[in-house]
Structure formats: C-alpha cells, structure tokens
Motif scaffolding. Sequence first.
Motif, PDB file in Angstrom:
ATOM      1  N   SER A  40     -17.399   9.144  60.287  1.00  0.00           N
ATOM      2  CA  SER A  40     -16.549   9.311  61.463  1.00  0.00           C
ATOM      3  C   SER A  40     -15.576   8.145  61.553  1.00  0.00           C
ATOM      4  CB  SER A  40     -17.398   9.373  62.742  1.00  0.00           C
ATOM      5  OG  SER A  40     -18.172  10.536  62.795  1.00  0.00           O
ATOM      6  N   PHE A  41     -14.552   8.332  62.365  1.00  0.00           N
ATOM      7  CA  PHE A  41     -13.501   7.320  62.483  1.00  0.00           C
ATOM      8  C   PHE A  41     -13.236   6.963  63.935  1.00  0.00           C
ATOM      9  CE2 PHE A  41     -12.871   9.320  58.429  1.00  0.00           C
ATOM     10  CZ  PHE A  41     -12.475   8.286  57.596  1.00  0.00           C
ATOM     11  N   ASP A  42     -13.234   5.679  64.206  1.00  0.00           N
ATOM     12  CA  ASP A  42     -12.778   5.161  65.490  1.00  0.00           C
ATOM     13  C   ASP A  42     -11.320   4.774  65.310  1.00  0.00           C
ATOM     14  OD1 ASP A  42     -12.156   3.774  67.772  1.00  0.00           O
ATOM     15  OD2 ASP A  42     -13.862   2.409  67.685  1.00  0.00           O
ATOM     16  N   TYR A  43     -10.418   5.647  65.792  1.00  0.00           N
ATOM     17  CA  TYR A  43      -8.991   5.366  65.658  1.00  0.00           C
ATOM     18  C   TYR A  43      -8.370   4.984  67.005  1.00  0.00           C
ATOM     19  CZ  TYR A  43      -8.673  10.280  67.124  1.00  0.00           C
ATOM     20  OH  TYR A  43      -8.816  11.476  67.801  1.00  0.00           O
ATOM     21  N   SER A  99      -9.268   1.338  64.438  1.00  0.00           N
ATOM     22  CA  SER A  99      -8.628   1.272  65.747  1.00  0.00           C
ATOM     23  C   SER A  99      -7.436   0.315  65.761  1.00  0.00           C
ATOM     24  CB  SER A  99      -9.635   0.868  66.822  1.00  0.00           C
ATOM     25  OG  SER A  99     -10.260  -0.371  66.503  1.00  0.00           O
ATOM     26  N   ALA A 100      -7.501  -0.753  64.970  1.00  0.00           N
ATOM     27  CA  ALA A 100      -6.364  -1.684  64.925  1.00  0.00           C
ATOM     28  C   ALA A 100      -5.120  -0.974  64.400  1.00  0.00           C
ATOM     29  CB  ALA A 100      -6.702  -2.889  64.050  1.00  0.00           C
ATOM     30  N   PHE A 101      -5.337  -0.120  63.417  1.00  0.00           N
ATOM     31  CA  PHE A 101      -4.231   0.675  62.883  1.00  0.00           C
ATOM     32  C   PHE A 101      -3.840   1.770  63.866  1.00  0.00           C
ATOM     33  CE2 PHE A 101      -2.932   4.475  60.450  1.00  0.00           C
ATOM     34  CZ  PHE A 101      -1.734   4.001  59.939  1.00  0.00           C
ATOM     35  N   GLY A 102      -4.847   2.396  64.472  1.00  0.00           N
ATOM     36  CA  GLY A 102      -4.596   3.491  65.396  1.00  0.00           C
ATOM     37  C   GLY A 102      -3.736   3.102  66.576  1.00  0.00           C
ATOM     38  N   ARG A 103      -3.787   1.827  66.964  1.00  0.00           N
ATOM     39  CA  ARG A 103      -2.962   1.391  68.095  1.00  0.00           C
ATOM     40  C   ARG A 103      -1.480   1.547  67.812  1.00  0.00           C
ATOM     41  NH1 ARG A 103      -7.162  -2.497  68.772  1.00  0.00           N
ATOM     42  NH2 ARG A 103      -6.132  -4.025  67.434  1.00  0.00           N
ATOM     43  N   HIS A 104      -1.113   1.621  66.553  1.00  0.00           N
ATOM     44  CA  HIS A 104       0.298   1.804  66.195  1.00  0.00           C
ATOM     45  C   HIS A 104       0.714   3.276  66.217  1.00  0.00           C
ATOM     46  CE1 HIS A 104       0.825  -2.410  65.013  1.00  0.00           C
ATOM     47  NE2 HIS A 104      -0.385  -2.321  64.486  1.00  0.00           N
ATOM     48  N   THR A 157      -1.080  16.155  72.219  1.00  0.00           N
ATOM     49  CA  THR A 157      -2.369  15.722  71.680  1.00  0.00           C
ATOM     50  C   THR A 157      -2.321  15.450  70.176  1.00  0.00           C
ATOM     51  OG1 THR A 157      -3.166  17.987  71.264  1.00  0.00           O
ATOM     52  CG2 THR A 157      -3.592  17.058  73.447  1.00  0.00           C
ATOM     53  N   VAL A 158      -1.160  15.616  69.554  1.00  0.00           N
ATOM     54  CA  VAL A 158      -1.031  15.327  68.121  1.00  0.00           C
ATOM     55  C   VAL A 158      -1.042  13.816  67.896  1.00  0.00           C
ATOM     56  CG1 VAL A 158       0.477  15.490  66.101  1.00  0.00           C
ATOM     57  CG2 VAL A 158       0.230  17.456  67.641  1.00  0.00           C
ATOM     58  N   VAL A 159      -1.886  13.349  66.969  1.00  0.00           N
ATOM     59  CA  VAL A 159      -1.882  11.956  66.523  1.00  0.00           C
ATOM     60  C   VAL A 159      -1.250  11.960  65.136  1.00  0.00           C
ATOM     61  CG1 VAL A 159      -3.266   9.924  65.956  1.00  0.00           C
ATOM     62  CG2 VAL A 159      -3.981  11.444  67.816  1.00  0.00           C
ATOM     63  N   PRO A 160      -0.080  11.326  64.954  1.00  0.00           N
ATOM     64  CA  PRO A 160       0.657  11.436  63.701  1.00  0.00           C
ATOM     65  C   PRO A 160      -0.167  11.062  62.470  1.00  0.00           C
ATOM     66  CG  PRO A 160       1.971  10.310  65.356  1.00  0.00           C
ATOM     67  CD  PRO A 160       0.585  10.442  65.920  1.00  0.00           C
ATOM     68  N   ASN A 161      -0.254  12.015  61.537  1.00  0.00           N
ATOM     69  CA  ASN A 161      -0.862  11.762  60.221  1.00  0.00           C
ATOM     70  C   ASN A 161      -2.358  11.442  60.289  1.00  0.00           C
ATOM     71  OD1 ASN A 161       0.627  12.224  57.897  1.00  0.00           O
ATOM     72  ND2 ASN A 161       0.473  10.108  57.224  1.00  0.00           N
ATOM     73  N   ARG A 162      -2.991  11.744  61.405  1.00  0.00           N
ATOM     74  CA  ARG A 162      -4.399  11.370  61.588  1.00  0.00           C
ATOM     75  C   ARG A 162      -5.290  11.866  60.450  1.00  0.00           C
ATOM     76  NH1 ARG A 162      -7.679  13.712  66.702  1.00  0.00           N
ATOM     77  NH2 ARG A 162      -6.671  15.584  65.869  1.00  0.00           N
ATOM     78  N   ASN A 163      -5.209  13.150  60.140  1.00  0.00           N
ATOM     79  CA  ASN A 163      -6.115  13.685  59.127  1.00  0.00           C
ATOM     80  C   ASN A 163      -5.798  13.168  57.734  1.00  0.00           C
ATOM     81  OD1 ASN A 163      -7.679  15.147  60.926  1.00  0.00           O
ATOM     82  ND2 ASN A 163      -6.371  16.949  60.811  1.00  0.00           N
ATOM     83  N   ALA A 164      -4.519  12.960  57.438  1.00  0.00           N
ATOM     84  CA  ALA A 164      -4.158  12.413  56.136  1.00  0.00           C
ATOM     85  C   ALA A 164      -4.742  11.007  55.968  1.00  0.00           C
ATOM     86  CB  ALA A 164      -2.642  12.381  55.977  1.00  0.00           C
ATOM     87  N   ILE A 208      -0.488  23.757  66.363  1.00  0.00           N
ATOM     88  CA  ILE A 208       0.083  22.469  66.761  1.00  0.00           C
ATOM     89  C   ILE A 208      -0.234  21.316  65.825  1.00  0.00           C
ATOM     90  CG2 ILE A 208       0.290  22.974  69.230  1.00  0.00           C
ATOM     91  CD1 ILE A 208      -2.342  21.529  69.667  1.00  0.00           C
ATOM     92  N   TYR A 209      -1.211  21.474  64.936  1.00  0.00           N
ATOM     93  CA  TYR A 209      -1.613  20.359  64.078  1.00  0.00           C
ATOM     94  C   TYR A 209      -1.212  20.620  62.632  1.00  0.00           C
ATOM     95  CZ  TYR A 209      -4.425  19.092  68.140  1.00  0.00           C
ATOM     96  OH  TYR A 209      -4.835  18.769  69.400  1.00  0.00           O
ATOM     97  N   PRO A 210      -0.100  20.044  62.177  1.00  0.00           N
ATOM     98  CA  PRO A 210       0.365  20.324  60.818  1.00  0.00           C
ATOM     99  C   PRO A 210      -0.592  19.850  59.734  1.00  0.00           C
ATOM    100  CG  PRO A 210       1.638  18.536  61.808  1.00  0.00           C
ATOM    101  CD  PRO A 210       0.816  19.135  62.898  1.00  0.00           C
ATOM    102  N   ASP A 211      -1.395  18.807  60.030  1.00  0.00           N
ATOM    103  CA  ASP A 211      -2.306  18.305  59.006  1.00  0.00           C
ATOM    104  C   ASP A 211      -3.676  18.993  59.076  1.00  0.00           C
ATOM    105  OD1 ASP A 211      -3.059  17.097  61.372  1.00  0.00           O
ATOM    106  OD2 ASP A 211      -3.061  15.051  60.604  1.00  0.00           O
ATOM    107  N   CYS A 212      -3.658  20.249  59.533  1.00  0.00           N
ATOM    108  CA  CYS A 212      -4.850  21.109  59.478  1.00  0.00           C
ATOM    109  C   CYS A 212      -4.546  22.410  58.736  1.00  0.00           C
ATOM    110  CB  CYS A 212      -5.340  21.445  60.882  1.00  0.00           C
ATOM    111  SG  CYS A 212      -6.048  20.058  61.790  1.00  0.00           S
TER     112      CYS A 212
END
Length: 236
Positions: free
Chosen positions: A31-34, A62-67, A92-99, A128-132
């Motif tokens: 899992s990821f804490d973003y 999370s440090a990266f996710g803040r950006h 609710t889209v987080v850019p490039n999250r899944n990639a 709505i989620y292009p990376d799915c």
Amino acid sequence: MKTLVVCSGGLDSVTLADKVARENTLVGLISFDYGQRHRTELNRARRAAERLSVPFDLIDISAFGRHLAGSALTDEIDVPDGHYAEETMRITVVPNRNAIMLTVAFGIASARKADAVAAAFHGGDHFIYPDCRPAFTDAFQAMQNAALDGLGRIELYTPFVDRSKAEIVAEGARLGTPFAETWSCYKGGARHCGRCGTCVERREAFHLADVADPTGYDDADFWRAATRGKANHVPG
C-alpha cells in the motif's frame, strides 16, 4: 505465478488479493501513503494481509504526494457528493497516481523475484481516471518490459480492468471476501458517508450484484437519486 498485489484496503483490491491467493501465489500486499486525507483504507489493507498471512508493506511517498496538489483526496478540498459520471468527480483525480505507485511496485516485485504485480483497476473507473484504462495498462506493461529488460519479465495483472463494480462484488462473494472489512469512502468518517462517488458506486454495485451489503452508511438511500439517469440506472 508469484504475485504482489497493490492493495488500498478497498473492496476491489481486497477482492483481488483474495482472487490471487486462491488462484496463484500471493507473496504480499503493498500500500502507499501518498498523503491521502485519511488512513482508514490503509488500516484495512493491513488487516487483509494479516488475514491472508502474507507480508504487508506500506510505502511512504507522502513527501512526494504533497507536490500533487489540487485533488480532493490530498488537499483541503471538499469531496463532492454524487455519481462517478458527474463532472464534479474529476476533482478526485490525483495526477499520475497509479503510474507512480505501479512503478514502485514493479521495482519491488523485481527485487523480490515475483512474476506479477496485480492492480484492481475496473471499468467503472474509466470515466474519470485515465490511469485505470486499458490503454494505460497496456502502455505501462510495454514500458516495464523495456525498463526491466534482462531482469526478468513481470506481468501487470488487471483481471477487473474491463469488468464492472457489480461483477467484482459477485466475484468477492464467490471468494468469501469479508466486505465489511473493506473501505471505500473518500471522506474517512466513522462510517461510510453514502454520498461520495465511491460510496454511491459501492452501494449500487451490491444492489446490481444481488449481494447483501454489510456496509454501514450515514446516508444509505442517497445512491438511488445519484444513479438515476446514469448508465446503470436503478429505479428508486
């Protein structure tokens, strides 16, 4: 096939973990804490790993996710109510999250000599989620084939990518997935809100699959109005 499952703790990914455990060799959940607004899902992912007796890794990005600002999942922005098909849900889209998460997962899988990384993308996410979407998963597989050339091929396993949420619920029921131990709500309260996109989709999916929904919702009936006029319209 030794498979590492990317597991958020949601209904889809926990069902996927059960599917892999039944049909392949589940080597762990990751899992990821973003920097998401609540940790309820992550706690459910950890419980799933304990139930399945496999290692659980929580990767802190999370440090990266803040950006990755501008999403209702990471910023102090209200999560909208309604169906996923509403334009308002794009917040609710987080850019490039899944990639990003899959790239990390593939690196870990390679280091651990796994054969596959599994992710629970499904057809309901495509709007709505292009990376799915299948185009993304196909392109990501090609990229990883090049990135890991000579280190052994790792498959991206996405058995739900063209399936509906209702089909995932039906699959989970067949596998005995403990749905009550999964979490979908974006708002992260004491109970599922029943009004955000993931709650509406979850409630509708159980209805369409004709499977009893064990979830407690603050607003258990909102989904009927939210789905009225949508592709999977359910009469009120």
